[in-house]
Scaffold this active site. Structure first.
Site, short mmCIF file in Angstrom:
data_model
loop_
_atom_site.label_atom_id
_atom_site.label_comp_id
_atom_site.label_asym_id
_atom_site.label_seq_id
_atom_site.Cartn_x
_atom_site.Cartn_y
_atom_site.Cartn_z
N TYR A 138 31.45 39.97 42.25
CA TYR A 138 31.78 40.13 40.83
C TYR A 138 33.26 39.89 40.56
CZ TYR A 138 27.11 42.09 40.14
OH TYR A 138 25.74 42.27 40.09
N ASP A 148 24.46 47.09 42.20
CA ASP A 148 24.08 46.87 40.79
C ASP A 148 22.56 46.79 40.69
OD1 ASP A 148 24.21 46.27 38.09
OD2 ASP A 148 24.72 44.15 38.40
N LYS A 164 23.22 42.36 54.00
CA LYS A 164 22.39 41.20 54.35
C LYS A 164 23.04 40.55 55.57
CE LYS A 164 18.99 38.31 53.53
NZ LYS A 164 17.58 38.68 53.75
C1 IPM Z 1 26.24 48.06 35.43
C2 IPM Z 1 26.09 46.88 34.53
C3 IPM Z 1 27.36 46.07 34.62
C4 IPM Z 1 27.53 45.64 36.04
C5 IPM Z 1 27.42 44.87 33.69
C6 IPM Z 1 27.12 45.24 32.25
C7 IPM Z 1 28.75 44.18 33.81
O1 IPM Z 1 24.97 46.15 34.88
O2 IPM Z 1 27.16 48.86 35.21
O3 IPM Z 1 25.46 48.19 36.36
O4 IPM Z 1 26.94 44.66 36.46
O5 IPM Z 1 28.27 46.30 36.76
MG MG Z 2 23.76 47.08 36.36
#
Ligand code: IPM
Ligand code: MG
Length: 357
Positions: free
Chosen positions: A142, A248, A192
């Site tokens: 991310y 996530d 993984k």
């Molecule tokens: C979460 C959400 C967020 C993430 C998004 C909205 C950026 O899905 O807090 O899990 O992916 O971290």
């Molecule tokens: Mg999320």
């Protein structure tokens, strides 16, 4: 004591649930003699509308100066067609990053009163589900290098990069082991490593860290197997520690097996006391401003704030006990409604919780 809390209602149902949570905190303050001072700031879609950017500078400044941050939800269809770096979600990633909130705690707890909401068979659930997902929050894919390149074999290519350093893995592993020591002393590290080099480093650093925690049993699991095990036998998990992206995905799955995403809180923590607390559900724009949203996830996020940022354990317990009582009294918002229960709106649910504190 006085505590400064930055509040970010955000979008959709965010304002509805933050309003009730502030009232709950005020009640706790009155009862236990604390002063909570709230400063509301903009982030997400409403900040795009008002200031032209999802995370205005003054929002970051107020959050940095606060003792902790309470967030409702950000995002909605209105902003879905904006380019990636201008979307409301950038406010979340930006706040996590500038505030150094690398550890995301997402408990998946099945309340006894809500057993019927659980989509799994009773024999799988047994006497309940209680998992703590510890998701790495400021690294990995991310935040890695991403982009587009024209020279792909089959046309333009897009890429995102997963990268983890030893230091990043160590601090999240330590957070997970510390939490496991206060729970059932089991950590499942999910990766993984059969494919990804970053996962092989992850696995070896976590294994090394386990030597400092002889009482904790450590298990490694591939993410695809973990996705399956969560529905096959969720009771095998105590603390799960994993990367940003796997966390996530798996935290959504873990929340769903409790049957009530509207109930689950989260805490994002860094090295200091400052944390950001938010429900794990989204902004539910379809029911925004209609007194329909379930405020419980945000209210129990505030309880996590009292516990993790302020060290106010008995105050946190009082909030959680009040929520349990209200559920035992059969009050439900629409999302967790079932036959024989008493349906209430956001504000009434808030009032009932306050009454029970
Ligand atoms: C979460 C959400 C967020 C993430 C998004 C909205 C950026 O899905 O807090 O899990 O992916 O971290
Ligand atoms: Mg999320």
């Amino acid at each position: 004591m006085k505590y400064n809390i930055a509040t970010i209602p955000g979008d959709g149902i965010g304002p509805d649930i933050i309003e009730q949570t502030i009232l709950v905190l005020e009640k706790v303050g009155q009862k236990y003699g604390h002063e909570f001072d709230f400063t509301e700031v903009l982030a997400g879609g409403c900040a795009i509308d008002a200031k032209g950017e999802p995370l205005p500078k003054e929002t970051v400044e107020v959050c940095q100066k606060s003792d902790s941050v309470l967030l409702g939800a950000v995002g909605g269809p209105k902003w879905d067609n904006l380019p990636g770096d201008a979307r409301p979600e950038q406010a979340l990633l930006g706040l996590r990053s500038v505030l150094g909130l690398f550890a995301n705690l997402r408990p998946a707890l099945l309340h006894n009163a809500l057993k019927d909401a659980c989509p799994l068979k009773p024999e799988i659930v047994g006497d309940g589900i209680d998992i703590m997902v510890v998701r790495e929050l400021t690294g990995g894919i991310y935040f890695g290098d991403r982009g587009r390149r024209a020279e792909g074999k089959m046309g333009e290519e897009a890429y995102d990069t997963e990268a983890y350093s030893v230091g990043e893995i160590k601090r999240i592993a330590k957070a997970a082991f510390d939490i496991a020591m206060k729970r059932n002393k089991k950590v499942t590290s999910i990766d993984k490593a059969n494919i990804l080099e970053s996962s092989r480093l992850w696995r070896s650093v976590v294994t090394e860290m386990a030597k400092d925690y002889p009482e904790v049993s450590l298990e490694h699991m591939y993410v695809d197997n973990a996705a399956m095990q969560l529905v096959r036998d969720p009771k095998q998990f105590d603390v799960i520690v994993t990367t940003n992206m796997f966390g996530d995905i798996l935290s959504d799955e873990a929340s769903m097996i409790t049957g009530s995403i509207g109930m689950l809180p989260s805490a994002s923590l860094g090295e200091g006391g400052l944390g950001m607390y938010e429900p794990i559900h989204g902004s539910a724009p379809d029911i925004a401003g209609q007194d329909k949203a379930n405020p419980i996830a945000t209210v129990v996020s505030a309880a996590m704030m009292l516990r993790y940022s302020f060290g106010l354990d008995k105050e946190a317990d009082a909030i959680e006990a009040a929520v349990t009582k209200v559920l035992d009294q059969k009050y439900r918002t629409g999302d967790i409604m079932s036959s024989g229960m008493k349906m209430v709106g956001t504000n009434e649910m808030g009032r009932l919780i306050i009454e029970n504190i």
